[in-house]
Structure formats: structure tokens, C-alpha cells
Enzyme design. Structure first.
Site, mmCIF file in Angstrom:
data_model
loop_
_atom_site.group_PDB
_atom_site.id
_atom_site.type_symbol
_atom_site.label_atom_id
_atom_site.label_comp_id
_atom_site.label_asym_id
_atom_site.label_seq_id
_atom_site.Cartn_x
_atom_site.Cartn_y
_atom_site.Cartn_z
ATOM 1 N N SER A 1 0.820 -1.220 0.000
ATOM 2 C CA SER A 1 0.000 0.000 0.000
ATOM 3 C C SER A 1 0.848 1.262 0.000
ATOM 4 C CB SER A 1 -0.943 0.015 1.213
ATOM 5 O OG SER A 1 -0.201 0.027 2.422
ATOM 6 N N SER B 1 -0.504 -4.551 10.589
ATOM 7 C CA SER B 1 -1.391 -4.591 11.764
ATOM 8 C C SER B 1 -2.848 -4.770 11.326
ATOM 9 C CB SER B 1 -1.215 -3.349 12.643
ATOM 10 O OG SER B 1 -1.280 -2.148 11.912
#
Length: 199
Positions: A36, A106
Site C-alpha cells: 500500500s 497490523s
């Protein structure tokens, strides 16, 4: 945990360390899929902060797994422990008066909420690096999506394991529509607006 330990209070307080650095310590918790742009944006943000004279440190997911978390794999349980450990480390860095940038997938909302609870609301900003999985997969800088699709990597986030996107991130960045420089500037502008660094 051992019962034969006592927290040692230091003479210099967290506020004194922050005052010395003339900034408000905070954890910028970058979260998003692999590919990303978390690490890339975080690096660009730190460069801008350094140029402004701010005191910061970047904790990158891969780098931490070379040392502190080298005993952990990528099962859900190990991912939880990975985030727990880095949260504890980030909390210590905040106590030192630093602006901490953490670039970790995460993937679970509960783990990010636990990190925020541990570090404290006033010292935690969730930065969602929001990039469609199709774009992340087309980038595939480490060749991980290709391996995951071929079955060579189990529990890969977005394919074999879930990614739970933030519901209300403090800072929302879309790297598929903005340049890296624009993404980094948006993060630093948010830090300035929120009073963590001087303009």
C-alpha cells in the site's frame, strides 16, 4: 510475568523530554495492506520532519522482524504478539519525547485499539494508507502477492488472512490517487494542525 520487579521512575519526566525537543510526542501508526505504501510514505514523512528539525524514529515492520520479533511467524497469534511488542516499544519511544512512526500491516482492529489504549489517546494517531488490493497486487514490490497466489505463502493478509480496515482513522491517505510527496505532506500538515509539531 515475574512478580519480583518494580517499575523504576526516572528523574527526568516525559514532559521535560518533550519540552527539550520542542514537540509533542506521538505515535503515527501507519496501517494498510502489503504494497500500500506504508513504509514509503512513513520514510517520506520522517524526511519532512527531519527537515523541520523534529525528533523522530521510524519502526518498520520488516526491520523489527530482523531482531526484536525474529522469533515470530505470521499466524494470527504471532501477528497479535508482533503488534503487542511493538506497541510496548513505541510507548517507550513516546516517553522519550519522540515522534514515532510505525509501519506495520497490523491487520486487526482489536490489536490497533489495544495499541492505542496502551500508548494513550493523546499520543496515538492511526494513519490509514488506503490502497485497493488490486493496486497493491499490481505493485507487488517484494513479489509476495505472486507467491501467496501460488500457495507459497500461507496467511498472507488480503488473500489468506483478513485485513480489517480502520473505521475512523485519524489520518486517511489514498496512495493510488496521490504522489508520495503529497501523501507525506498531508500527514505532516495534519501533525502541524493537531499541534504535534510547529509550522
Amino acid at each position: 510475568m515475574s512478580t519480583n520487579i518494580v517499575w523504576h521512575n526516572t528523574q527526568i519526566t516525559s514532559q521535560q523530554r518533550a519540552d527539550q525537543k520542542q514537540q509533542k510526542p506521538v505515535v503515527l501508526w501507519f496501517t494498510g495492506l502489503s504494497g500500500s505504501g506504508k513504509s514509503t510514505v512513513a520514510n517520506a514523512v520522517e524526511s519532512l520532519l527531519f527537515a523541520k528539525g523534529a525528533h523522530s524514529y521510524l519502526l518498520d515492520g520488516d526491520n523489527v522482524r530482523f531482531g526484536l520479533n525474529k522469533d515470530l511467524g505470521f499466524s494470527d497469534e504471532d501477528r497479535v504478539e508482533n503488534i503487542r511488542r511493538i506497541s510496548e516499544v513505541a510507548k517507550l519511544f513516546v516517553d522519550s519525547g519522540l515522534i514515532v512512526l510505525t509501519a506495520f500491516i497490523s491487520p486487526f482492529i482489536a490489536d490497533r485499539a489495544q495499541a492505542k489504549s496502551l500508548i494513550g489517546d493523546a499520543n496515538f494517531l492511526e494513519v490509514f494508507i488506503d490502497t485497493p488490493i488490486e493496486v497493491c497486487e499490481s505493485r507487488d514490490p517484494k513479489g509476495l502477492y505472486k507467491k501467496a497466489r501460488a500457495g507459497e505463502i500461507k496467511n498472507f493478509t488480503g488473500i489468506g488472512s483478513a485485513y480489517e480496515a480502520p473505521v475512523a482513522p485519524d489520518i486517511h491517505i489514498q496512495t493510488d490517487t496521490l504522489s508520495i510527496e503529497a501523501c507525506a505532506t498531508a500527514v505532516v500538515d495534519a501533525l502541524t494542525t493537531k499541534g504535534y509539531v510547529k509550522s
